[in-house]
Scaffold this motif. Structure first.
Motif, mmCIF file in Angstrom:
data_model
loop_
_atom_site.group_PDB
_atom_site.id
_atom_site.type_symbol
_atom_site.label_atom_id
_atom_site.label_comp_id
_atom_site.label_asym_id
_atom_site.label_seq_id
_atom_site.Cartn_x
_atom_site.Cartn_y
_atom_site.Cartn_z
ATOM 1 N N LEU A 70 38.521 -53.679 26.036
ATOM 2 C CA LEU A 70 39.709 -52.347 26.276
ATOM 3 C C LEU A 70 40.281 -52.252 25.344
ATOM 4 O O LEU A 70 40.026 -50.364 26.027
ATOM 5 N N SER A 71 40.620 -52.359 24.660
ATOM 6 C CA SER A 71 41.296 -51.704 23.741
ATOM 7 C C SER A 71 39.976 -50.165 22.975
ATOM 8 O O SER A 71 40.737 -49.553 22.774
ATOM 9 N N ILE A 77 37.181 -43.125 25.667
ATOM 10 C CA ILE A 77 37.581 -42.267 26.497
ATOM 11 C C ILE A 77 38.689 -41.398 25.959
ATOM 12 O O ILE A 77 38.537 -40.687 26.579
ATOM 13 N N GLY A 78 39.048 -41.690 24.952
ATOM 14 C CA GLY A 78 39.879 -40.283 24.152
ATOM 15 C C GLY A 78 41.475 -40.716 24.034
ATOM 16 O O GLY A 78 41.893 -39.505 23.784
ATOM 17 N N LEU A 79 42.140 -41.815 25.229
ATOM 18 C CA LEU A 79 43.582 -41.795 25.504
ATOM 19 C C LEU A 79 43.899 -42.536 24.196
ATOM 20 O O LEU A 79 43.674 -43.592 24.266
ATOM 21 N N GLN A 80 44.754 -42.705 23.498
ATOM 22 C CA GLN A 80 45.608 -43.174 22.558
ATOM 23 C C GLN A 80 46.174 -43.678 23.611
ATOM 24 O O GLN A 80 47.130 -44.689 22.731
ATOM 25 N N GLN A 81 47.588 -43.422 24.694
ATOM 26 C CA GLN A 81 48.764 -44.827 25.165
ATOM 27 C C GLN A 81 48.618 -44.548 26.415
ATOM 28 O O GLN A 81 49.169 -45.354 27.302
ATOM 29 N N SER A 82 47.013 -44.317 26.905
ATOM 30 C CA SER A 82 46.923 -44.657 28.327
ATOM 31 C C SER A 82 45.958 -44.986 28.763
ATOM 32 O O SER A 82 44.749 -44.117 27.929
ATOM 33 N N PRO A 83 45.940 -46.782 29.251
ATOM 34 C CA PRO A 83 47.007 -47.054 29.455
ATOM 35 C C PRO A 83 47.770 -47.454 28.392
ATOM 36 O O PRO A 83 46.572 -48.314 27.273
ATOM 37 N N PRO A 84 49.085 -48.513 28.610
ATOM 38 C CA PRO A 84 49.541 -48.920 27.932
ATOM 39 C C PRO A 84 49.556 -49.727 27.037
ATOM 40 O O PRO A 84 48.757 -50.226 28.008
ATOM 41 N N ASN A 85 49.247 -50.430 25.887
ATOM 42 C CA ASN A 85 49.230 -51.624 25.146
ATOM 43 C C ASN A 85 49.321 -52.729 25.999
ATOM 44 O O ASN A 85 48.420 -53.484 26.027
ATOM 45 N N MET A 86 50.948 -52.458 26.555
ATOM 46 C CA MET A 86 50.819 -53.740 27.849
ATOM 47 C C MET A 86 50.241 -53.762 28.409
ATOM 48 O O MET A 86 50.339 -54.907 29.125
ATOM 49 N N LEU A 87 49.731 -53.099 29.305
ATOM 50 C CA LEU A 87 49.218 -52.739 30.319
ATOM 51 C C LEU A 87 47.787 -53.753 30.121
ATOM 52 O O LEU A 87 46.714 -54.281 30.589
ATOM 53 N N ILE A 88 47.081 -53.173 28.967
ATOM 54 C CA ILE A 88 45.989 -53.981 28.722
ATOM 55 C C ILE A 88 46.097 -55.364 28.244
ATOM 56 O O ILE A 88 45.332 -56.027 28.223
ATOM 57 N N ALA A 215 37.581 -32.017 21.653
ATOM 58 C CA ALA A 215 38.060 -33.500 22.667
ATOM 59 C C ALA A 215 38.815 -33.591 23.709
ATOM 60 O O ALA A 215 39.160 -33.468 24.925
ATOM 61 N N VAL A 216 39.752 -31.974 23.679
ATOM 62 C CA VAL A 216 40.290 -32.063 24.372
ATOM 63 C C VAL A 216 39.626 -31.606 25.783
ATOM 64 O O VAL A 216 40.245 -31.410 27.289
ATOM 65 N N VAL A 217 38.426 -29.772 25.524
ATOM 66 C CA VAL A 217 37.876 -30.043 26.486
ATOM 67 C C VAL A 217 37.265 -31.200 27.058
ATOM 68 O O VAL A 217 36.634 -31.149 28.464
ATOM 69 N N ALA A 218 36.471 -32.092 26.012
ATOM 70 C CA ALA A 218 36.011 -33.295 26.646
ATOM 71 C C ALA A 218 36.577 -34.178 27.429
ATOM 72 O O ALA A 218 36.253 -34.999 28.621
ATOM 73 N N LEU A 219 37.893 -34.527 27.292
ATOM 74 C CA LEU A 219 38.643 -35.112 27.952
ATOM 75 C C LEU A 219 38.501 -35.798 29.421
ATOM 76 O O LEU A 219 38.795 -36.619 30.182
ATOM 77 N N PRO A 220 38.559 -34.459 30.106
ATOM 78 C CA PRO A 220 38.963 -34.634 31.423
ATOM 79 C C PRO A 220 37.421 -34.643 32.440
ATOM 80 O O PRO A 220 37.070 -35.264 33.459
ATOM 81 N N PHE A 221 36.196 -34.453 31.498
ATOM 82 C CA PHE A 221 34.767 -34.114 32.095
ATOM 83 C C PHE A 221 35.035 -36.045 31.797
ATOM 84 O O PHE A 221 33.660 -37.144 32.174
ATOM 85 N N LYS A 222 35.599 -36.810 31.199
ATOM 86 C CA LYS A 222 34.921 -38.792 30.586
ATOM 87 C C LYS A 222 36.155 -39.078 31.571
ATOM 88 O O LYS A 222 35.743 -39.619 32.328
ATOM 89 N N LEU A 223 37.092 -38.434 31.886
ATOM 90 C CA LEU A 223 38.086 -39.069 33.022
ATOM 91 C C LEU A 223 37.143 -39.107 34.424
ATOM 92 O O LEU A 223 37.223 -40.331 34.959
ATOM 93 N N ALA A 224 37.231 -37.943 34.653
ATOM 94 C CA ALA A 224 36.503 -37.998 35.796
ATOM 95 C C ALA A 224 34.965 -38.445 35.682
ATOM 96 O O ALA A 224 34.632 -39.555 37.143
ATOM 97 N N PHE A 225 34.227 -38.996 35.127
ATOM 98 C CA PHE A 225 32.506 -39.326 34.181
ATOM 99 C C PHE A 225 33.348 -41.002 35.285
ATOM 100 O O PHE A 225 32.867 -42.168 35.437
#
Length: 244
Positions: A70-71, A77-88, A215-225
């Motif tokens: 999961l980490s 996905i390219g997210l550093q703190q979302s979901p946070p470590n506690m949630l993972i 990475a900034v442009v690709a992030l919305p596409f990865k989240l949508a995918f």
């Protein structure tokens, strides 16, 4: 009675230690007198064992594989703190409980309950309670990893992998195998997101927008995918099916 995972983990850790550490009670003699040093050592051993309870969950369950995968997914996905470590970690814990509940129940029924009721001695209760976990770990251990560790100790060289293998060999072999398997699965999870990054980077380069971070442009596409594919459910289901 249904097994409580935390209580079961604490009990198994107490019982899985060597015989000298299992018998924490000190014989104070016929008159019930004991030294202050003896009672201090007893208290120290109890506190030490209780502090190691969270480590037991990491050592002999599927938690290492799940939380590592999961980490890696979050990094892909390219997210550093979302979901946070506690949630993972919480998600990995509940998936671990989902996978390990039959093992917990079997250990509780065959080992802990008779021991609490006084039907078994401590050592026999230990062996019965640990048997389901030994079988679970032995089924997941990579034979090559076990053989590599066995060759490091003269007294275990050439031994075969089995549920009754020493815990000092079985547990580290299991952990290394689970981490290695998690990296293999993480590589497969990472590939679709890497392809999106490459496509976005190639489009930006062809448009002459070299100063825009891909990475900034690709992030919305990865989240949508990931959202359209219901990725969390698919990944969690695939991870759990690997143990069933």
């Amino acid at each position: 009675m249904r097994a409580s995972p935390l209580f079961l983990a604490a009990t198994l850790l107490l019982l899985a230690l060597p015989v000298e550490a299992q018998q924490l009670s000190i014989d104070f003699g016929a008159e019930g007198e004991g030294t202050l040093a003896g009672r201090s050592i007893q208290l120290l051993l109890v506190v030490t064992v209780l502090s190691l309870v969270p480590g037991l969950l990491v050592m002999i369950t599927c938690f290492p594989f799940l939380v590592t995968t999961l980490s890696i997914l979050r990094q892909g996905i390219g997210l550093q703190q979302s979901p946070p470590n506690m949630l993972i970690v919480t998600l990995a814990l509940f998936l671990t409980y989902f996978v390990m509940e039959p093992t917990f129940t079997e250990a509780w029924t065959t080992g802990i309950t008779p021991l609490v009721d006084g039907e078994l001695e401590v050592e026999e209760g230990v062996m019965r309670a640990l048997a389901p976990f030994r079988e679970f770990m032995a089924a997941r251990v990579d034979p090559e990893t076990y053989a590599a560790l066995a060759d490091l100790r003269p007294d275990t060289t050439g031994t075969n992998l089995a549920p009754d293998s020493p815990l000092s060999m079985l547990v580290p072999s299991f952990l290394l195998s689970e981490i290695g398997r998690a990296f293999e699965v993480g590589f497969l999870i990472f590939l679709p997101f890497l392809i999106i990054d490459l496509v976005v980077a190639a489009i930006l380069m062809s448009m002459g927008m070299m100063m825009v971070p891909p990475a900034v442009v690709a992030l919305p596409f990865k989240l949508a995918f990931f959202a359209v594919a219901d990725g969390w459910t698919l990944i969690s289901g695939a991870l759990v099916r690997g143990y069933i």
